[in-house]
Design a protein around this motif. Structure first.
Motif, short mmCIF file in Angstrom:
data_model
loop_
_atom_site.label_atom_id
_atom_site.label_comp_id
_atom_site.label_asym_id
_atom_site.label_seq_id
_atom_site.Cartn_x
_atom_site.Cartn_y
_atom_site.Cartn_z
N ARG A 73 5.72 -22.28 46.26
CA ARG A 73 5.96 -22.96 47.95
C ARG A 73 6.51 -24.31 47.30
O ARG A 73 6.62 -25.09 48.28
CB ARG A 73 4.60 -22.77 48.47
CG ARG A 73 4.24 -21.42 49.17
CD ARG A 73 2.68 -21.43 50.14
NE ARG A 73 2.72 -20.44 50.54
CZ ARG A 73 1.03 -20.18 51.78
NH1 ARG A 73 0.67 -21.31 51.17
NH2 ARG A 73 1.19 -18.99 51.93
N GLN A 74 6.31 -24.92 46.40
CA GLN A 74 6.75 -26.43 46.73
C GLN A 74 7.62 -26.74 45.58
O GLN A 74 7.98 -27.29 45.43
CB GLN A 74 5.64 -26.78 45.36
CG GLN A 74 3.88 -27.65 45.97
CD GLN A 74 3.10 -27.84 45.51
OE1 GLN A 74 3.12 -27.71 44.29
NE2 GLN A 74 1.63 -27.65 45.74
N ALA A 75 7.96 -25.07 44.99
CA ALA A 75 9.53 -25.41 43.75
C ALA A 75 10.60 -26.07 44.47
O ALA A 75 11.27 -26.47 43.40
CB ALA A 75 9.32 -23.79 43.54
N PRO A 76 10.96 -25.81 45.75
CA PRO A 76 12.14 -26.48 46.08
C PRO A 76 12.36 -27.08 45.74
O PRO A 76 13.40 -28.19 44.83
CB PRO A 76 12.92 -25.86 47.17
CG PRO A 76 11.47 -24.45 47.65
CD PRO A 76 10.24 -24.74 47.22
N ALA A 77 11.01 -28.39 46.30
CA ALA A 77 11.19 -30.37 45.76
C ALA A 77 10.65 -30.26 44.31
O ALA A 77 11.37 -30.99 43.90
CB ALA A 77 9.93 -30.57 46.92
N ARG A 78 9.55 -29.46 44.19
CA ARG A 78 9.46 -29.63 42.54
C ARG A 78 9.67 -29.92 41.13
O ARG A 78 9.92 -30.34 40.23
CB ARG A 78 7.35 -28.72 42.29
CG ARG A 78 6.41 -29.80 40.78
CD ARG A 78 5.28 -29.19 41.16
NE ARG A 78 4.40 -29.67 39.79
CZ ARG A 78 3.67 -29.07 40.03
NH1 ARG A 78 2.64 -28.53 40.73
NH2 ARG A 78 2.68 -29.80 37.87
N LEU A 79 10.91 -28.36 41.01
CA LEU A 79 11.48 -27.62 40.70
C LEU A 79 13.35 -28.38 40.93
O LEU A 79 14.08 -27.68 39.95
CB LEU A 79 11.76 -26.61 40.05
CG LEU A 79 10.53 -25.71 39.75
CD1 LEU A 79 10.62 -24.72 39.53
CD2 LEU A 79 9.76 -26.99 38.59
N GLY A 83 18.89 -32.95 42.89
CA GLY A 83 18.91 -32.79 44.14
C GLY A 83 19.48 -31.40 44.69
O GLY A 83 19.29 -31.05 45.66
N GLU A 84 19.26 -30.59 43.70
CA GLU A 84 20.12 -29.23 43.53
C GLU A 84 18.37 -28.32 43.68
O GLU A 84 17.53 -28.52 42.53
CB GLU A 84 20.61 -28.20 42.82
CG GLU A 84 21.32 -27.44 42.84
CD GLU A 84 21.76 -26.48 41.92
OE1 GLU A 84 21.98 -24.97 42.03
OE2 GLU A 84 22.59 -27.10 41.14
N ALA A 85 18.30 -27.74 44.81
CA ALA A 85 16.60 -26.94 44.84
C ALA A 85 16.78 -25.91 44.51
O ALA A 85 17.65 -25.20 45.22
CB ALA A 85 15.94 -27.56 46.15
N PRO A 86 16.00 -24.61 43.77
CA PRO A 86 16.25 -23.50 43.02
C PRO A 86 15.40 -22.91 44.56
O PRO A 86 14.44 -23.17 45.34
CB PRO A 86 15.07 -23.01 42.43
CG PRO A 86 13.85 -24.62 42.24
CD PRO A 86 14.87 -25.96 43.48
N LEU A 163 12.32 -23.03 35.66
CA LEU A 163 11.60 -24.28 35.05
C LEU A 163 11.94 -24.01 33.67
O LEU A 163 12.55 -25.92 33.25
CB LEU A 163 10.40 -23.24 34.98
CG LEU A 163 9.19 -22.52 35.69
CD1 LEU A 163 8.12 -21.72 35.42
CD2 LEU A 163 8.76 -23.38 35.93
N LYS A 164 13.21 -23.76 33.93
CA LYS A 164 14.40 -23.48 32.34
C LYS A 164 14.85 -25.24 32.14
O LYS A 164 14.92 -26.14 31.48
CB LYS A 164 14.76 -22.57 31.37
CG LYS A 164 15.93 -23.00 30.35
CD LYS A 164 16.80 -21.75 30.41
CE LYS A 164 17.79 -21.47 29.41
NZ LYS A 164 18.82 -20.88 29.16
N ARG A 165 15.45 -24.94 33.56
CA ARG A 165 16.75 -26.34 33.83
C ARG A 165 15.88 -27.44 33.92
O ARG A 165 16.23 -28.21 33.91
CB ARG A 165 17.33 -26.18 35.38
CG ARG A 165 18.61 -27.04 35.47
CD ARG A 165 19.30 -26.08 36.36
NE ARG A 165 20.61 -26.59 36.69
CZ ARG A 165 20.62 -27.39 37.91
NH1 ARG A 165 20.13 -26.81 39.22
NH2 ARG A 165 21.99 -28.23 38.33
N LYS A 166 14.70 -27.14 35.43
CA LYS A 166 14.39 -28.56 35.26
C LYS A 166 13.40 -28.95 34.62
O LYS A 166 13.45 -30.81 33.82
CB LYS A 166 12.77 -29.07 36.56
CG LYS A 166 11.86 -29.89 36.54
CD LYS A 166 13.11 -30.48 37.27
CE LYS A 166 12.09 -31.72 37.85
NZ LYS A 166 12.79 -32.59 38.58
#
Length: 390
Positions: A73-79, A83-86, A163-166
């Motif tokens: 649920r938090q991934a768009p912000a956390r990862l 500025g590009e959200a998954p 995860l890899k990209r972040k």
């Protein structure tokens, strides 16, 4: 000679979750993920069905999946990177476990544990099933357990890549190579050797090699009862619009769920018909002789369906008890296991990454005590069984 403070063997969702949680937490050493195929096209992650649920019987499994839910649920912000959200395409449509009378006691006991852990799981009798799920054939059922929120499925490849990209944006590194040797000295991992002839000195090694985890452990002279087991997923069309239905698990073990405008289904084989396997050939008779008859009997609308495609991948099965092995080896404490998820690796990956990062940074579990899932039970041959195996 290369060197790393933490070398992670395996670049699937588990390996990159470990790397991410280390570098996000400010770990100041070099984190190196070693993976022969960074596209991970043929790995277990990319071939996963992508399920996320809290309907387990062990509190540890429920807690890991609940952290996984929060993480997704938090991934768009956390990862997000630059500025590009998954987009993980999370479909929160629930899991539905069905049971005859003989299976209701286990469902009832499991549901009590799940709700005590905060999971939103309802126990339904036959009338309750009929009211909510009118598309089901109920004659042989006594009830079911339905995850009303917090359960569903997501894009596993998208999570791994995010995860890899972040992690890489925060300093984790990728080495495209295959580990072929592990050097142990004085009860510690000293170095890795690779297919390309590299020698990588490392302070700690994390085995996140998925279905190949047993092989990697053996390179260090360690025994790990994790084997590759083939699982097959079939895609089919249905004329009726049932896109709203949850991931449903029949008492036979057959599962099905929507996938866009289509559906997917599968079934784990019986233990006696489940050899170690590295081929990804699809046995289409499984659909014709087992899956389709079961689907048609459970959902009358599935009598007129058409199989469109199929794929096969691998579970990394812990043959002792089908539960994860998480933490250090007692005699080689710098060798850490993150293995044996037996089909639950995607949903448990965020929690496992956090747990391994905590072990490395603080020497112990902090957020969630996963001690019962450690190697000690493997050494003792003392299984810790989970009822909710699909």
């Amino acid at each position: 000679m290369h060197s790393a403070d933490v070398a992670i063997v395996g670049g699937g969702v588990i390996g990159w979750s470990v790397a991410f949680h280390l570098v996000e937490g400010g770990f100041d050493g070099r984190v190196l993920v070693i993976e022969p195929d960074p596209s991970f096209e043929s790995g277990s992650t990319g071939r996963s069905a992508g399920g996320l649920r809290q309907q387990f019987s062990l509190p540890e499994n429920i807690r890991m999946s609940r952290y996984g839910l929060d993480f997704v649920r938090q991934a768009p912000a956390r990862l997000a990177v630059d500025g590009e959200a998954p987009d993980l395409a999370f479909k929160e449509q629930g899991y539905l476990f069905l049971a005859p009378e003989s299976g209701m006691a286990a469902l009832t006991e499991n549901q009590a544990v799940q709700t005590a852990e905060g999971a939103d799981v309802a126990l339904l009798d036959r009338d309750g099933l009929a009211e909510i799920f009118p598309w089901l054939a109920l004659d042989d059922l006594a009830g079911g357990a339905f995850g009303r929120s917090g359960e569903g499925w997501l894009d596993p490849y998208a999570l791994m890549q995010a995860l890899k990209r972040k992690a890489r944006s925060l300093g984790a590194e990728l080495l495209q190579d295959r580990v072929t040797g592990i050097e142990i000295a004085g009860g510690r991992v000293e170095a890795l050797t690779t297919e390309a002839g590299r020698r990588v000195a490392c302070g700690r090694l994390v085995n996140a090699a998925g279905a190949a985890a047993g092989r990697v452990a053996a390179l260090a002279g360690l025994d790990l009862p994790v084997a590759p087991k083939k699982r097959q997923v079939f895609v089919f069309d249905c004329r009726e619009d049932l896109a709203h239905l949850p991931l449903t698990v029949d008492p036979s073990g057959v599962y099905f769920r929507p996938e866009g405008a289509q559906f997917i289904c599968g079934k784990s084989p019986d233990p006696q018909d489940d050899p170690d396997c590295w081929d990804d050939l699809v046995d289409y008779t499984l659909f014709e002789e087992v899956l389709w008859p079961t689907l048609a009997a459970r959902v009358p609308a599935f009598e007129a369906i058409k199989m469109q495609s199929a794929w096969a991948g691998w579970y990394e099965v812990n043959t002792l008890d089908h539960n994860a092995v998480i933490g250090p080896h007692p005699q080689v404490e710098t060798f850490l296991f993150a293995n044996g998820f037996s089909g639950h690796g995607l949903q448990q990956a965020p929690a496992v990454g956090r747990a391994i990062a905590e072990l490395i940074e603080t020497g112990g579990f902090r957020s969630l005590d996963l001690s019962r899932l450690g190697y000690a039970r493997i050494a003792a041959g003392a299984p810790l069984f989970e009822r909710g195996i699909v």
